[in-house]
Design a protein around this motif. Structure first.
Motif, PDB file in Angstrom:
ATOM      1  N   THR A  57     -35.935  37.886   1.484  1.00 12.12           N
ATOM      2  CA  THR A  57     -35.711  36.427   0.868  1.00 12.12           C
ATOM      3  C   THR A  57     -34.275  36.491   0.456  1.00 12.12           C
ATOM      4  O   THR A  57     -33.337  35.565  -0.205  1.00 12.12           O
ATOM      5  CB  THR A  57     -36.532  35.833  -0.148  1.00 12.12           C
ATOM      6  OG1 THR A  57     -36.476  36.609  -1.157  1.00 12.12           O
ATOM      7  CG2 THR A  57     -37.965  35.525   0.428  1.00 12.12           C
ATOM      8  N   LYS A  59     -30.996  36.416   1.955  1.00 12.59           N
ATOM      9  CA  LYS A  59     -30.111  35.460   2.441  1.00 12.59           C
ATOM     10  C   LYS A  59     -30.570  34.225   1.708  1.00 12.59           C
ATOM     11  O   LYS A  59     -29.613  33.105   1.484  1.00 12.59           O
ATOM     12  CB  LYS A  59     -30.187  35.481   3.957  1.00 12.59           C
ATOM     13  CG  LYS A  59     -29.114  34.403   4.695  1.00 12.59           C
ATOM     14  CD  LYS A  59     -29.168  34.844   6.029  1.00 12.59           C
ATOM     15  CE  LYS A  59     -28.123  35.975   6.394  1.00 12.59           C
ATOM     16  NZ  LYS A  59     -28.050  36.177   7.922  1.00 12.59           N
ATOM     17  N   GLU A  60     -31.701  33.845   1.695  1.00 11.81           N
ATOM     18  CA  GLU A  60     -31.929  32.274   1.138  1.00 11.81           C
ATOM     19  C   GLU A  60     -31.763  32.294  -0.252  1.00 11.81           C
ATOM     20  O   GLU A  60     -31.368  31.174  -0.639  1.00 11.81           O
ATOM     21  CB  GLU A  60     -33.632  32.311   1.365  1.00 11.81           C
ATOM     22  CG  GLU A  60     -34.223  31.088   0.880  1.00 11.81           C
ATOM     23  CD  GLU A  60     -35.858  31.099   0.855  1.00 11.81           C
ATOM     24  OE1 GLU A  60     -36.404  30.480   0.156  1.00 11.81           O
ATOM     25  OE2 GLU A  60     -36.334  31.788   1.732  1.00 11.81           O
ATOM     26  N   ALA A  63     -27.970  31.533  -0.251  1.00  8.23           N
ATOM     27  CA  ALA A  63     -27.576  30.146   0.204  1.00  8.23           C
ATOM     28  C   ALA A  63     -27.866  29.339  -1.227  1.00  8.23           C
ATOM     29  O   ALA A  63     -26.841  28.306  -1.509  1.00  8.23           O
ATOM     30  CB  ALA A  63     -28.617  29.802   1.201  1.00  8.23           C
ATOM     31  N   GLU A  90     -21.946  33.966  -0.492  1.00 13.83           N
ATOM     32  CA  GLU A  90     -22.330  32.388   0.409  1.00 13.83           C
ATOM     33  C   GLU A  90     -22.564  32.744   1.697  1.00 13.83           C
ATOM     34  O   GLU A  90     -22.175  33.577   2.351  1.00 13.83           O
ATOM     35  CB  GLU A  90     -20.816  31.752   0.022  1.00 13.83           C
ATOM     36  CG  GLU A  90     -20.541  31.502  -1.304  1.00 13.83           C
ATOM     37  CD  GLU A  90     -19.355  30.521  -1.278  1.00 13.83           C
ATOM     38  OE1 GLU A  90     -18.508  30.367  -0.423  1.00 13.83           O
ATOM     39  OE2 GLU A  90     -18.842  30.263  -2.508  1.00 13.83           O
ATOM     40  N   VAL A  91     -23.379  32.146   2.082  1.00 13.90           N
ATOM     41  CA  VAL A  91     -23.749  31.938   3.834  1.00 13.90           C
ATOM     42  C   VAL A  91     -22.674  31.235   4.485  1.00 13.90           C
ATOM     43  O   VAL A  91     -22.735  30.056   4.242  1.00 13.90           O
ATOM     44  CB  VAL A  91     -25.403  31.639   3.951  1.00 13.90           C
ATOM     45  CG1 VAL A  91     -25.574  32.118   5.432  1.00 13.90           C
ATOM     46  CG2 VAL A  91     -26.245  32.485   2.989  1.00 13.90           C
ATOM     47  N   ASP A  93     -21.865  30.388   8.331  1.00 10.35           N
ATOM     48  CA  ASP A  93     -21.919  30.723   9.724  1.00 10.35           C
ATOM     49  C   ASP A  93     -23.172  31.895   9.886  1.00 10.35           C
ATOM     50  O   ASP A  93     -23.032  32.661  10.940  1.00 10.35           O
ATOM     51  CB  ASP A  93     -21.158  30.908  10.767  1.00 10.35           C
ATOM     52  CG  ASP A  93     -20.012  29.624  10.806  1.00 10.35           C
ATOM     53  OD1 ASP A  93     -20.513  28.325  10.682  1.00 10.35           O
ATOM     54  OD2 ASP A  93     -18.779  29.882  10.717  1.00 10.35           O
ATOM     55  N   ASN A  94     -24.242  31.914   9.036  1.00 12.63           N
ATOM     56  CA  ASN A  94     -25.062  32.766   9.203  1.00 12.63           C
ATOM     57  C   ASN A  94     -24.479  34.142   8.709  1.00 12.63           C
ATOM     58  O   ASN A  94     -25.549  34.985   8.794  1.00 12.63           O
ATOM     59  CB  ASN A  94     -26.027  32.910  10.223  1.00 12.63           C
ATOM     60  CG  ASN A  94     -27.514  33.060  10.397  1.00 12.63           C
ATOM     61  OD1 ASN A  94     -28.038  32.849   9.193  1.00 12.63           O
ATOM     62  ND2 ASN A  94     -27.907  33.804  11.197  1.00 12.63           N
ATOM     63  N   PHE A  95     -23.442  34.256   8.140  1.00 15.11           N
ATOM     64  CA  PHE A  95     -22.799  35.471   7.607  1.00 15.11           C
ATOM     65  C   PHE A  95     -22.625  35.381   6.290  1.00 15.11           C
ATOM     66  O   PHE A  95     -22.565  34.409   5.413  1.00 15.11           O
ATOM     67  CB  PHE A  95     -21.627  36.077   8.608  1.00 15.11           C
ATOM     68  CG  PHE A  95     -21.796  36.140   9.965  1.00 15.11           C
ATOM     69  CD1 PHE A  95     -22.216  37.451  10.426  1.00 15.11           C
ATOM     70  CD2 PHE A  95     -21.425  35.328  10.870  1.00 15.11           C
ATOM     71  CE1 PHE A  95     -22.355  37.620  11.509  1.00 15.11           C
ATOM     72  CE2 PHE A  95     -21.487  35.566  12.069  1.00 15.11           C
ATOM     73  CZ  PHE A  95     -22.082  36.655  12.586  1.00 15.11           C
ATOM     74  N   LEU A  96     -22.824  36.547   5.571  1.00 13.35           N
ATOM     75  CA  LEU A  96     -22.755  36.605   3.992  1.00 13.35           C
ATOM     76  C   LEU A  96     -21.215  37.027   3.734  1.00 13.35           C
ATOM     77  O   LEU A  96     -20.587  37.886   4.116  1.00 13.35           O
ATOM     78  CB  LEU A  96     -23.705  37.793   3.579  1.00 13.35           C
ATOM     79  CG  LEU A  96     -25.017  37.441   3.727  1.00 13.35           C
ATOM     80  CD1 LEU A  96     -25.835  38.710   3.106  1.00 13.35           C
ATOM     81  CD2 LEU A  96     -25.480  36.008   3.275  1.00 13.35           C
ATOM     82  N   HIS A 125     -24.098  44.242   5.974  1.00 11.65           N
ATOM     83  CA  HIS A 125     -24.663  43.019   5.479  1.00 11.65           C
ATOM     84  C   HIS A 125     -23.301  41.715   5.305  1.00 11.65           C
ATOM     85  O   HIS A 125     -23.595  40.802   5.413  1.00 11.65           O
ATOM     86  CB  HIS A 125     -25.458  42.771   4.269  1.00 11.65           C
ATOM     87  CG  HIS A 125     -26.422  44.033   4.265  1.00 11.65           C
ATOM     88  ND1 HIS A 125     -27.464  43.661   5.035  1.00 11.65           N
ATOM     89  CD2 HIS A 125     -26.130  45.404   3.970  1.00 11.65           C
ATOM     90  CE1 HIS A 125     -28.627  44.812   4.771  1.00 11.65           C
ATOM     91  NE2 HIS A 125     -27.802  45.724   4.281  1.00 11.65           N
TER      92      HIS A 125
END
Length: 293
Positions: A57, A59-60, A63, A90-91, A93-96, A125
């Motif tokens: 979790t 990445k969630e 976000a 911060e996320v 385009d699906n990248f951190l 990551h």
């Protein structure tokens, strides 16, 4: 008259994946700093989520943590205090992206920096800011630059900010005592503390600036019995470390006399030399002039 700034170093212990709980602690420290008359409060890297990228979790949670920037802006405006809210992952385009902000006492974001020099395990990551230049910006405390954690190992990053006029460089960090191999740790269990203490002061001297270094700390009450390095401090030339902390969570309030930086520059003339046309590292013999000490 050269100003004196009161700065709060908030060495937070971040609970993994607990943004709400970590923000509540940070908010409490910031309010206390404001009551003490501080002009700036600085938090550590990854202070909202901790660094647990392999958790499903993570990445969630990142976000979710991005929404806290606005809450820090509101806090800064309400309590009339500048805030560097550590870093916020911060996320995009699906990248951190690992981002540090400088929020003015009126709630405005004056500076934003995405971590450039990623620690080796982070590279699986995070996305680096790569070729983007380091830029300083104007604040109520003077001209400020932002760097993050492993950027500390790159003198070039500091030089670029100094060439852009930075007087204060804030460095939110998440650095542990065991960020090295077993072989490295065996050579010196205090090696990472030696690295941090030496580098903060060296960067301050060689750039005639103040380094506001704020690291994550261990759980309250654990003292030295933690792998968190802590050691938050402000490094200044001539004087050394101000307000240096131990290893566990807490806050240190430091009065930074900007006149010290002027004295250092008058002595070392780093910025003056860097402004010279064709500045380089070679030395030439001065003729017909005796340098003033």
């Amino acid at each position: 008259m050269t100003p004196c700034h009161k700065i709060a170093l908030i060495q937070l212990y971040p609970q993994p994946l607990s943004a709400a709980e970590n923000f509540a602690k940070a908010e409490s420290f910031i309010k206390e700093a404001a009551r003490e008359g501080c002009h700036l409060a600085v938090l550590p890297e990854y202070h909202l989520t901790s660094w647990v990228p392999d958790e499903p979790t993570f990445k969630e949670s990142c976000a979710e943590s991005a929404s806290y920037l606005k809450r820090y802006q509101e806090l800064a405006k309400e309590f009339r205090i500048c805030i560097v809210p550590g870093t916020i992952v911060e996320v995009v385009d699906n990248f951190l992206h690992n981002i540090a902000y400088f929020i003015s006492s009126d709630g405005e974001v004056l500076g934003r920096y995405q971590k450039k020099n990623l620690w080796h395990p982070e590279r699986r990551h995070l996305v680096s800011s790569a070729q983007e230049p380091h830029k300083a910006f104007d604040t109520p405390l003077g001209r400020v630059g932002l760097l993050i954690c492993w950027d500390m190992a790159f003198p070039e990053a500091f030089r670029e900010l100094i060439s852009d006029g930075a007087q204060i460089i804030c460095v939110p960090t998440f650095w542990s005592m065991k960020d090295v191999s077993d072989e490295g740790y065996a050579l010196n269990p205090d090696g990472e503390a030696l690295f941090l203490n030496s580098t903060v002061i060296s960067r301050a001297f060689e750039n005639t600036c103040a380094i506001v270094f704020v690291n994550a700390g261990g759980p309250p009450g654990k003292g030295e019995k933690t792998n968190f390095a802590g050691l938050s401090q402000i490094g200044v030339p001539h004087v050394g470390a101000l307000g240096k902390m131990g290893r566990s969570e807490g806050m240190s309030i430091v009065e930074l006399d900007m006149n010290v930086l002027k004295i250092a520059e008058d002595n070392y003339k780093v910025r003056k030399d860097m402004k010279n046309e064709g500045w380089h590292y070679a030395y030439t013999r001065m003729r017909d002039e005796v340098p003033k000490l």
